[in-house]
Write a protein that holds these residues in place. Structure first.
Motif, PDB file in Angstrom:
ATOM      1  N   LEU A 169       0.826  -1.208   0.000  1.00  0.00           N
ATOM      2  CA  LEU A 169       0.000   0.000   0.000  1.00  0.00           C
ATOM      3  C   LEU A 169       0.860   1.257   0.000  1.00  0.00           C
ATOM      4  O   LEU A 169       0.499   2.272  -0.607  1.00  0.00           O
ATOM      5  CB  LEU A 169      -0.923   0.005   1.223  1.00  0.00           C
ATOM      6  CG  LEU A 169      -1.922  -1.149   1.351  1.00  0.00           C
ATOM      7  CD1 LEU A 169      -2.784  -0.963   2.593  1.00  0.00           C
ATOM      8  CD2 LEU A 169      -2.792  -1.264   0.113  1.00  0.00           C
ATOM      9  N   GLU A 199      -2.915   6.317  -1.835  1.00  0.00           N
ATOM     10  CA  GLU A 199      -4.222   6.685  -2.392  1.00  0.00           C
ATOM     11  C   GLU A 199      -4.731   5.686  -3.437  1.00  0.00           C
ATOM     12  O   GLU A 199      -5.876   5.778  -3.868  1.00  0.00           O
ATOM     13  CB  GLU A 199      -4.203   8.098  -3.007  1.00  0.00           C
ATOM     14  CG  GLU A 199      -3.815   9.203  -2.042  1.00  0.00           C
ATOM     15  CD  GLU A 199      -4.857   9.412  -0.946  1.00  0.00           C
ATOM     16  OE1 GLU A 199      -6.004   8.968  -1.119  1.00  0.00           O
ATOM     17  OE2 GLU A 199      -4.513  10.015   0.082  1.00  0.00           O
ATOM     18  N   ARG A 200      -3.914   4.738  -3.834  1.00  0.00           N
ATOM     19  CA  ARG A 200      -4.395   3.719  -4.771  1.00  0.00           C
ATOM     20  C   ARG A 200      -5.212   2.685  -4.002  1.00  0.00           C
ATOM     21  O   ARG A 200      -4.790   2.198  -2.958  1.00  0.00           O
ATOM     22  CB  ARG A 200      -3.225   3.035  -5.472  1.00  0.00           C
ATOM     23  CG  ARG A 200      -3.643   1.862  -6.360  1.00  0.00           C
ATOM     24  CD  ARG A 200      -2.464   1.277  -7.105  1.00  0.00           C
ATOM     25  NE  ARG A 200      -2.823   0.055  -7.800  1.00  0.00           N
ATOM     26  CZ  ARG A 200      -1.984  -0.645  -8.570  1.00  0.00           C
ATOM     27  NH1 ARG A 200      -0.745  -0.219  -8.741  1.00  0.00           N
ATOM     28  NH2 ARG A 200      -2.382  -1.751  -9.168  1.00  0.00           N
ATOM     29  N   ILE A 201      -6.376   2.362  -4.522  1.00  0.00           N
ATOM     30  CA  ILE A 201      -7.262   1.404  -3.857  1.00  0.00           C
ATOM     31  C   ILE A 201      -6.925  -0.010  -4.326  1.00  0.00           C
ATOM     32  O   ILE A 201      -6.872  -0.285  -5.528  1.00  0.00           O
ATOM     33  CB  ILE A 201      -8.734   1.718  -4.159  1.00  0.00           C
ATOM     34  CG1 ILE A 201      -9.086   3.126  -3.664  1.00  0.00           C
ATOM     35  CG2 ILE A 201      -9.645   0.682  -3.502  1.00  0.00           C
ATOM     36  CD1 ILE A 201     -10.460   3.590  -4.099  1.00  0.00           C
ATOM     37  N   TYR A 202      -6.673  -0.886  -3.361  1.00  0.00           N
ATOM     38  CA  TYR A 202      -6.416  -2.294  -3.648  1.00  0.00           C
ATOM     39  C   TYR A 202      -7.583  -3.133  -3.138  1.00  0.00           C
ATOM     40  O   TYR A 202      -7.984  -3.006  -1.977  1.00  0.00           O
ATOM     41  CB  TYR A 202      -5.140  -2.774  -2.952  1.00  0.00           C
ATOM     42  CG  TYR A 202      -3.853  -2.320  -3.593  1.00  0.00           C
ATOM     43  CD1 TYR A 202      -3.192  -3.121  -4.520  1.00  0.00           C
ATOM     44  CD2 TYR A 202      -3.289  -1.097  -3.260  1.00  0.00           C
ATOM     45  CE1 TYR A 202      -2.005  -2.714  -5.098  1.00  0.00           C
ATOM     46  CE2 TYR A 202      -2.102  -0.675  -3.839  1.00  0.00           C
ATOM     47  CZ  TYR A 202      -1.462  -1.491  -4.757  1.00  0.00           C
ATOM     48  OH  TYR A 202      -0.290  -1.081  -5.328  1.00  0.00           O
ATOM     49  N   TYR A 257      -8.904  -1.330   0.192  1.00  0.00           N
ATOM     50  CA  TYR A 257      -8.166  -0.491   1.132  1.00  0.00           C
ATOM     51  C   TYR A 257      -7.185   0.410   0.380  1.00  0.00           C
ATOM     52  O   TYR A 257      -6.727   0.088  -0.720  1.00  0.00           O
ATOM     53  CB  TYR A 257      -7.377  -1.355   2.121  1.00  0.00           C
ATOM     54  CG  TYR A 257      -8.229  -2.221   3.011  1.00  0.00           C
ATOM     55  CD1 TYR A 257      -8.877  -1.696   4.123  1.00  0.00           C
ATOM     56  CD2 TYR A 257      -8.381  -3.586   2.744  1.00  0.00           C
ATOM     57  CE1 TYR A 257      -9.653  -2.495   4.948  1.00  0.00           C
ATOM     58  CE2 TYR A 257      -9.155  -4.389   3.561  1.00  0.00           C
ATOM     59  CZ  TYR A 257      -9.790  -3.840   4.666  1.00  0.00           C
ATOM     60  OH  TYR A 257     -10.561  -4.629   5.479  1.00  0.00           O
ATOM     61  N   LYS A 258      -6.844   1.536   1.026  1.00  0.00           N
ATOM     62  CA  LYS A 258      -5.822   2.415   0.478  1.00  0.00           C
ATOM     63  C   LYS A 258      -5.038   3.046   1.621  1.00  0.00           C
ATOM     64  O   LYS A 258      -5.545   3.195   2.737  1.00  0.00           O
ATOM     65  CB  LYS A 258      -6.433   3.514  -0.393  1.00  0.00           C
ATOM     66  CG  LYS A 258      -7.276   4.532   0.368  1.00  0.00           C
ATOM     67  CD  LYS A 258      -7.775   5.635  -0.561  1.00  0.00           C
ATOM     68  CE  LYS A 258      -8.587   6.681   0.201  1.00  0.00           C
ATOM     69  NZ  LYS A 258      -9.037   7.788  -0.684  1.00  0.00           N
TER      70      LYS A 258
END
Length: 220
Positions: A157, A162-165, A215-216
């Motif tokens: 992460l 800010e990238r959503i996984y 999540y991010k």
């Protein structure tokens, strides 16, 4: 691969530098004006910045000062000015080195390599620092005690704030060799990571849940 952000309004110079850096094994990105530099640094989180002093929109000195408010990323100032006072002002603003035009691209690459070697695993953005060699996480100077599985998730992460996984993306990327990891296990690891930050008196919510998506990581 280490990434060099080139901030230079003269495209011929920027292209020349990019070719030399790429030939030396670096990836590069380029910005040709000053107003978008700070946002680009926060978004891209480069390994080093080559920053021209005279830029349209916002000068390199102002950019350097703003970057130093949230990161210690190495910065090499690039300028046509040769006065000693200009060099001192650049260094006082937080630059790590100062190169005057015209310059030797191979020499600049050597300087970049020397700085990156000296600052390896010490570059931080905002209040979080990750030592990739020792697999350690720090908030300011406080060590966050994570297990190896928690570190694998957190470091994924951290690479792209800010990238959503999604849970499945986390499983595939952070635990490619552990196929028995489940969605519930991911939720449990996230809960434990948050708990460990709280135990270190960190009140900010470092990892956010995105309903229906995953999540991010949010930089404090």
């Amino acid at each position: 691969m280490e990434d060099i952000l080139i901030v230079e309004d003269e495209h011929e110079i920027a292209d020349h530098l990019a070719r030399f850096f790429q030939a030396s094994g670096f990836s590069t990105s380029h910005i040709d004006e000053g107003t978008g530099v700070v946002d680009a640094v926060k978004r891209k989180q480069p390994s080093l910045i080559v920053l021209d002093l005279m830029l349209p929109g916002k000068d390199g000195l102002s950019c350097c000062k703003e970057i130093r408010e949230f990161s210690n990323v190495p910065i090499i100032m690039l300028t046509a000015k040769v006065d000693e006072i200009d060099r001192l002002i650049g260094l006082e603003a937080g630059a790590d080195d100062y190169v005057c035009k015209p310059f030797s691209a191979p020499e600049l690459v050597m300087r970049v390599k020397a700085i990156l070697k000296r600052t390896k695993n010490q570059v931080s953005y905002q209040l979080l620092t990750v030592d990739t060699d020792k697999q350690l996480v720090f908030y300011q100077k406080t060590k966050i005690n994570l297990t190896s599985l928690e570190y694998a998730l957190f470091s994924l992460l951290y690479k792209y704030p800010e990238r959503i996984y999604s849970r499945q993306q986390i499983i595939d990327s952070a635990y490619p060799d552990l196929r028995d990891i489940t969605d519930r296990a991911i939720d449990s690891h996230i809960k434990n990571i948050r708990k460990r930050f709280k135990q270190a008196s960190v009140e900010e919510k470092i990892i956010e849940s995105v309903y229906g998506a995953g999540y991010k990581l949010v930089l404090p």
